[in-house]
Design a protein around this motif. Structure first.
Motif, PDB file in Angstrom:
ATOM      1  N   ALA A  95      -1.323  -5.627  -2.142  1.00  0.00           N
ATOM      2  CA  ALA A  95      -0.076  -5.392  -1.402  1.00  0.00           C
ATOM      3  C   ALA A  95       0.734  -4.274  -2.050  1.00  0.00           C
ATOM      4  CB  ALA A  95       0.751  -6.675  -1.329  1.00  0.00           C
ATOM      5  N   GLU A 110       9.442  -7.397   0.002  1.00  0.00           N
ATOM      6  CA  GLU A 110       8.783  -8.420   0.816  1.00  0.00           C
ATOM      7  C   GLU A 110       7.668  -7.744   1.593  1.00  0.00           C
ATOM      8  OE1 GLU A 110      11.230 -11.731   2.521  1.00  0.00           O
ATOM      9  OE2 GLU A 110      12.841 -10.280   2.155  1.00  0.00           O
ATOM     10  N   PHE A 111       6.523  -8.418   1.638  1.00  0.00           N
ATOM     11  CA  PHE A 111       5.328  -7.835   2.251  1.00  0.00           C
ATOM     12  C   PHE A 111       4.959  -8.560   3.541  1.00  0.00           C
ATOM     13  CE2 PHE A 111       4.826  -7.950  -2.436  1.00  0.00           C
ATOM     14  CZ  PHE A 111       5.093  -6.614  -2.685  1.00  0.00           C
ATOM     15  N   VAL A 132       2.029  -9.228   4.217  1.00  0.00           N
ATOM     16  CA  VAL A 132       0.801  -9.935   3.838  1.00  0.00           C
ATOM     17  C   VAL A 132       1.088 -10.806   2.621  1.00  0.00           C
ATOM     18  CG1 VAL A 132      -0.749  -8.158   4.741  1.00  0.00           C
ATOM     19  CG2 VAL A 132       0.049  -8.014   2.377  1.00  0.00           C
ATOM     20  N   SER A 133       0.202 -11.727   2.339  1.00  0.00           N
ATOM     21  CA  SER A 133       0.369 -12.616   1.192  1.00  0.00           C
ATOM     22  C   SER A 133       0.209 -11.862  -0.130  1.00  0.00           C
ATOM     23  CB  SER A 133      -0.668 -13.736   1.239  1.00  0.00           C
ATOM     24  OG  SER A 133      -0.579 -14.535   0.074  1.00  0.00           O
ATOM     25  N   SER A 134       1.028 -12.248  -1.090  1.00  0.00           N
ATOM     26  CA  SER A 134       0.885 -11.749  -2.461  1.00  0.00           C
ATOM     27  C   SER A 134       0.802 -12.947  -3.412  1.00  0.00           C
ATOM     28  CB  SER A 134       2.063 -10.837  -2.826  1.00  0.00           C
ATOM     29  OG  SER A 134       3.302 -11.527  -2.710  1.00  0.00           O
ATOM     30  N   SER A 151       5.537 -16.374  -1.342  1.00  0.00           N
ATOM     31  CA  SER A 151       4.141 -15.927  -1.455  1.00  0.00           C
ATOM     32  C   SER A 151       3.927 -14.536  -0.871  1.00  0.00           C
ATOM     33  CB  SER A 151       3.216 -16.929  -0.768  1.00  0.00           C
ATOM     34  OG  SER A 151       3.537 -16.994   0.612  1.00  0.00           O
ATOM     35  N   ASN A 152       5.009 -13.821  -0.595  1.00  0.00           N
ATOM     36  CA  ASN A 152       4.871 -12.440  -0.114  1.00  0.00           C
ATOM     37  C   ASN A 152       6.011 -11.569  -0.650  1.00  0.00           C
ATOM     38  OD1 ASN A 152       6.853 -13.659   1.528  1.00  0.00           O
ATOM     39  ND2 ASN A 152       6.450 -12.242   3.198  1.00  0.00           N
ATOM     40  N   SER A 153       6.308 -11.738  -1.950  1.00  0.00           N
ATOM     41  CA  SER A 153       7.411 -10.971  -2.535  1.00  0.00           C
ATOM     42  C   SER A 153       7.098 -10.552  -3.972  1.00  0.00           C
ATOM     43  CB  SER A 153       8.690 -11.816  -2.539  1.00  0.00           C
ATOM     44  OG  SER A 153       8.523 -12.943  -3.384  1.00  0.00           O
TER      45      SER A 153
END
Length: 158
Positions: A35, A21-22, A24-26, A128-130
């Protein structure tokens, strides 16, 4: 939340700890590559289509684009992507986090040949961040894919 469904799915294989999980958006190929610090081609994007009345997912390399002619030859119909609302309803994940794991019943998953040039790829994990790093054999196993297809263009070995 969709990412929790995916983590639960991977938990049965003892792999939930591999889900990244980030902060930031991915949600796009470009953002995911940033990311992760990898080339865009290694992002395994999951594209959602409607074939007849059923949802079909095609997992392709991040640098590949669907070739309409190849798609029609494969499925017998013109490519029709699902709307954002249809993706959430039919697939079970929202746009930006669509992945081939923990999808709704009746969704068919295909893997595109554009992925085979990589040892590992990074599909999303329901948000949207994984993402998760998987080898191609792992992607085959955990996606429950129906088969390999060749419906993309614009990637390095084209």
């Amino acid at each position: 939340m969709s990412i929790e469904k995916v983590k639960d799915y991977f938990r049965q294989y003892g792999m939930e700890g591999r889900v990244l999980e980030f902060p930031v958006s991915s949600a796009t190929v470009e953002l995911a590559a940033q990311a992760l610090g990898c080339e865009p081609g290694r992002i395994a994007k999951t594209l959602s289509f409607l074939v007849g009345a059923r949802a079909v997912l095609i997992v392709a390399a991040g640098d590949a684009k669907v070739d309409n002619h190849k798609y029609k030859a494969q499925f017998g119909v013109k490519a029709k992507m699902l709307s954002a609302d249809e993706v959430t309803e039919l697939v079970g994940h929202a746009v930006g986090g669509v992945c081939p794991f923990a999808v709704n019943e009746g969704v068919t998953v295909y893997l595109d040949e554009s992925l085979k040039r990589f040892d590992t790829v990074y599909p999303a994990c329901g948000s949207s961040n994984s993402a998760i790093e998987l080898t191609i054999p792992e992607l085959e196993r955990y996606s429950g894919f129906a088969g390999w297809i060749d419906v993309c263009k614009g990637w390095a070995e084209d």
